[in-house]
Design a protein around this motif. Structure first.
Motif, mmCIF file in Angstrom:
data_model
loop_
_atom_site.group_PDB
_atom_site.id
_atom_site.type_symbol
_atom_site.label_atom_id
_atom_site.label_comp_id
_atom_site.label_asym_id
_atom_site.label_seq_id
_atom_site.Cartn_x
_atom_site.Cartn_y
_atom_site.Cartn_z
ATOM 1 N N GLN A 161 7.277 69.003 20.122
ATOM 2 C CA GLN A 161 6.451 68.997 18.906
ATOM 3 C C GLN A 161 6.008 70.396 18.455
ATOM 4 O O GLN A 161 6.090 70.720 17.260
ATOM 5 C CB GLN A 161 5.227 68.118 19.160
ATOM 6 N N CYS A 162 5.566 71.230 19.393
ATOM 7 C CA CYS A 162 5.084 72.571 19.013
ATOM 8 C C CYS A 162 6.209 73.406 18.417
ATOM 9 O O CYS A 162 6.040 74.077 17.391
ATOM 10 C CB CYS A 162 4.503 73.301 20.224
ATOM 11 N N ARG A 163 7.366 73.350 19.079
ATOM 12 C CA ARG A 163 8.494 74.150 18.584
ATOM 13 C C ARG A 163 8.991 73.631 17.242
ATOM 14 O O ARG A 163 9.336 74.402 16.349
ATOM 15 C CB ARG A 163 9.633 74.126 19.606
ATOM 16 N N ALA A 164 9.032 72.299 17.123
ATOM 17 C CA ALA A 164 9.504 71.718 15.862
ATOM 18 C C ALA A 164 8.558 72.080 14.722
ATOM 19 O O ALA A 164 9.002 72.419 13.622
ATOM 20 C CB ALA A 164 9.616 70.206 15.999
ATOM 21 N N GLU A 165 7.252 72.032 14.998
ATOM 22 C CA GLU A 165 6.283 72.357 13.940
ATOM 23 C C GLU A 165 6.463 73.801 13.467
ATOM 24 O O GLU A 165 6.464 74.081 12.263
ATOM 25 C CB GLU A 165 4.856 72.151 14.443
ATOM 26 N N LYS A 166 6.651 74.698 14.434
ATOM 27 C CA LYS A 166 6.827 76.112 14.083
ATOM 28 C C LYS A 166 8.066 76.290 13.192
ATOM 29 O O LYS A 166 8.027 76.981 12.175
ATOM 30 C CB LYS A 166 6.973 76.918 15.383
ATOM 31 N N LYS A 167 9.148 75.627 13.573
ATOM 32 C CA LYS A 167 10.397 75.788 12.824
ATOM 33 C C LYS A 167 10.310 75.101 11.452
ATOM 34 O O LYS A 167 10.761 75.662 10.444
ATOM 35 C CB LYS A 167 11.573 75.229 13.623
ATOM 36 N N PHE A 168 9.737 73.907 11.404
ATOM 37 C CA PHE A 168 9.579 73.226 10.106
ATOM 38 C C PHE A 168 8.724 74.090 9.169
ATOM 39 O O PHE A 168 9.031 74.205 7.986
ATOM 40 C CB PHE A 168 8.902 71.859 10.304
ATOM 41 N N LYS A 169 7.652 74.668 9.716
ATOM 42 C CA LYS A 169 6.766 75.473 8.853
ATOM 43 C C LYS A 169 7.518 76.680 8.296
ATOM 44 O O LYS A 169 7.418 76.991 7.108
ATOM 45 C CB LYS A 169 5.526 75.929 9.634
ATOM 46 N N GLN A 170 8.269 77.348 9.186
ATOM 47 C CA GLN A 170 9.040 78.515 8.731
ATOM 48 C C GLN A 170 10.080 78.102 7.692
ATOM 49 O O GLN A 170 10.188 78.705 6.618
ATOM 50 C CB GLN A 170 9.763 79.160 9.916
ATOM 51 N N ASP A 171 10.861 77.073 8.009
ATOM 52 C CA ASP A 171 11.976 76.679 7.133
ATOM 53 C C ASP A 171 11.478 76.142 5.792
ATOM 54 O O ASP A 171 12.009 76.504 4.733
ATOM 55 C CB ASP A 171 12.846 75.607 7.811
ATOM 56 N N LEU A 172 10.464 75.282 5.832
ATOM 57 C CA LEU A 172 9.990 74.684 4.574
ATOM 58 C C LEU A 172 9.332 75.729 3.678
ATOM 59 O O LEU A 172 9.503 75.694 2.447
ATOM 60 C CB LEU A 172 9.022 73.531 4.853
ATOM 61 N N ALA A 173 8.603 76.673 4.288
ATOM 62 C CA ALA A 173 7.960 77.710 3.478
ATOM 63 C C ALA A 173 9.003 78.681 2.922
ATOM 64 O O ALA A 173 8.977 79.039 1.741
ATOM 65 C CB ALA A 173 6.919 78.450 4.323
ATOM 66 N N ARG A 174 9.936 79.083 3.772
ATOM 67 C CA ARG A 174 10.927 80.096 3.374
ATOM 68 C C ARG A 174 11.912 79.563 2.344
ATOM 69 O O ARG A 174 12.201 80.233 1.354
ATOM 70 C CB ARG A 174 11.684 80.561 4.629
ATOM 71 N N LYS A 175 12.397 78.352 2.566
ATOM 72 C CA LYS A 175 13.464 77.845 1.691
ATOM 73 C C LYS A 175 12.947 77.087 0.473
ATOM 74 O O LYS A 175 13.592 77.084 -0.567
ATOM 75 C CB LYS A 175 14.401 76.930 2.494
ATOM 76 N N TRP A 176 11.815 76.393 0.645
ATOM 77 C CA TRP A 176 11.378 75.532 -0.468
ATOM 78 C C TRP A 176 9.925 75.739 -0.875
ATOM 79 O O TRP A 176 9.423 75.031 -1.730
ATOM 80 C CB TRP A 176 11.612 74.045 -0.107
ATOM 81 N N GLY A 177 9.241 76.700 -0.241
ATOM 82 C CA GLY A 177 7.853 76.971 -0.619
ATOM 83 C C GLY A 177 6.906 75.808 -0.372
ATOM 84 O O GLY A 177 5.921 75.627 -1.082
ATOM 85 N N VAL A 178 7.206 75.016 0.658
ATOM 86 C CA VAL A 178 6.386 73.833 0.975
ATOM 87 C C VAL A 178 5.502 74.121 2.190
ATOM 88 O O VAL A 178 5.935 74.765 3.147
ATOM 89 C CB VAL A 178 7.300 72.617 1.270
ATOM 90 N N HIS A 179 4.263 73.645 2.124
ATOM 91 C CA HIS A 179 3.318 73.828 3.232
ATOM 92 C C HIS A 179 2.790 72.477 3.710
ATOM 93 O O HIS A 179 2.702 71.530 2.932
ATOM 94 C CB HIS A 179 2.148 74.712 2.786
ATOM 95 N N PHE A 180 2.449 72.433 4.988
ATOM 96 C CA PHE A 180 1.838 71.209 5.523
ATOM 97 C C PHE A 180 0.901 71.589 6.665
ATOM 98 O O PHE A 180 0.878 72.741 7.098
ATOM 99 C CB PHE A 180 2.920 70.224 5.990
ATOM 100 N N THR A 181 0.147 70.605 7.148
ATOM 101 C CA THR A 181 -0.893 70.901 8.153
ATOM 102 C C THR A 181 -0.307 70.845 9.567
ATOM 103 O O THR A 181 -0.280 71.842 10.274
ATOM 104 C CB THR A 181 -2.061 69.901 8.019
#
Lengths: 310, 110
Positions: free
Chosen positions: A186-206
């Protein structure tokens, strides 16, 4: 899989008993606009089981009696349930955290704008299904076009303040694997999702939660038809981690079905394995003391594999 | 046996230690160290392994590291790019030897 889940508990001298009831999970129905291939409840557009307003009133009275810390409203698709606003409004003052599950795509429709505004006003935590940052893998699980619509909705939620850094409007994502394999840490996935979603699509989540798929319902049918069932059950059972048992969510969660009956978790609803072994309506119960055995089946292996998933 | 490769054989990898347990232990200990989180993440190492598995065309390794990549958090697009890296290096290795062909041609040609 050489042992049933119950045999595995016995082998490890473990008891799966209730610690109490701090989380109220309300499954408001199996009606859904999507037909996700991993759904343990077989939810979909053809289902008719939906919580009515009288049962909602009983749920609210139940929440009043038990003083839960958290209420978690799930489905099906809760957005489709008439009077969902009533349930949200009445539960809000009774709990610290009020969670509404969403598949995101329905909220895009103008008809649900009022529900979004209500969630913002009540500071409802939105927990959205978002299995993968990959469009094809997401659509393979949830249906064609779901990924694009989900990203569009995440943009709109961010614009409302949901999921933005330092915002008190929480937007959590849930990622289930898009096949017969285990979830990412979970921790690693959250880090990667946050990076990928922000970098590629400008999306943020908690926060991101990763859960194993439960081998029930439509997901089990897929496991069977694709020839993956035995291998998947072996993967879950061989990954059994005794240390996870004391922290399982079912120890402190009570799950209410659309018609007001009690279960230890949403997965037990799928196999009609009721709380304390008998169907009890929420109007008929006055206490949920610690020590009550939790009903368990082989699907419970999905919550005890590896680091555990609940 | 009706095929040289059987998916269930992957789980028997440890049997290789039956006749030479010390060497097998050293290999598997080393193997575990290689894939542990270090300067590279476990996810990155699994992607490298997937690419190498395609270069050496090992079906056991492709099977194992497809699952490992998914479970370490790579998505299918990233895995496909890793396979292309493998393909580019393999193809490039062939092509760059064309320089030797050219050199030899020059040497024997007028």
């Amino acid at each position: 899989m050489d042992k049933t889940f119950q045999e595995k508990l016995l082998e490890n001298k473990l008891l799966l008993h209730r610690d109490g009831a701090e989380i109220l999970q309300v499954n408001v129905g199996r009606l859904c606009n999507l037909t996700c291939r991993h759904c343990h409840l077989n939810a979909g557009p053809g289902r008719t089981e939906v919580m009515d307003k009288d049962t909602m009133t009983e749920v609210i009275a139940f929440a009043n009696r038990f003083q839960f810390k958290t209420a978690d409203i799930t489905g099906g698709s809760p957005e489709l349930v008439p009077d969902i606003d009533y349930l949200l409004l009445e539960l809000r003052p009774l709990v610290n955290d009020l969670i509404l599950r969403t598949n995101l795509v329905l909220l895009l429709q103008e008809d649900y704008r009022h529900l979004l505004d209500l969630c913002k006003e009540l500071k409802v935590v939105l927990t959205a299904s978002f299995p993968s940052t990959n469009a094809n893998q997401t659509d393979a699980q949830r249906g064609k076009g779901v990924w694009l619509d989900s990203v569009e909705m995440l943009h709109r939620l961010n614009a409302m303040g949901y999921g933005m850094p330092d915002s008190d409007l929480k937007l959590n994502l849930v990622s289930n694997p898009t096949g017969a394999f285990m979830p990412v840490d979970q921790c690693r996935a959250e880090k990667k999702f946050k990076q990928d979603l922000a970098r590629k699509w400008g999306v943020h989540f908690t926060n991101l939660f990763t859960f194993a798929n439960i081998p029930l319902g439509r997901f089990r049918s897929w496991l069977e038809s694709s020839g993956n069932l035995a291998q998947y059950m072996e993967k879950l059972s061989s990954g059994f981690n005794p240390a996870t048992v004391k922290g399982l969510m079912c120890r402190t969660l009570i799950s209410v079905s659309w018609d007001g009956y009690l279960y230890d978790c949403d997965f037990n609803q799928a196999v009609d394995l009721p709380f304390s072994g008998q169907k009890i309506h929420l109007t008929k119960i006055s206490k949920i003391p610690p020590g009550i055995p939790i009903e368990a089946g082989d699907h419970c292996y999905a919550c005890t594999a590896g680091a555990g998933f609940t | 046996m009706d095929t040289y490769y059987n998916p269930s054989d992957l789980a028997k990898f440890g049997d290789i230690g039956q006749e030479a347990p010390e060497m097998a232990k050293k290999f598997f200990d080393y193997y575990a160290s290689v894939f542990a989180e270090g300067e590279l993440t476990e996810r990155e190492k699994a992607l490298i392994a997937l690419a190498v598995a395609h270069a050496v065309q090992c079906p056991y390794c492709i099977d194992a590291y497809t699952s490992a990549c998914l479970e370490k958090g790579s998505n299918q697009a990233e895995m496909t790019e890793a396979v292309h890296v493998s393909c580019a290096i393999r193809g490039g290795a062939s092509l760059v030897h064309g320089v030797q062909m050219i050199n030899n041609c020059k040497k024997v040609s007028m």
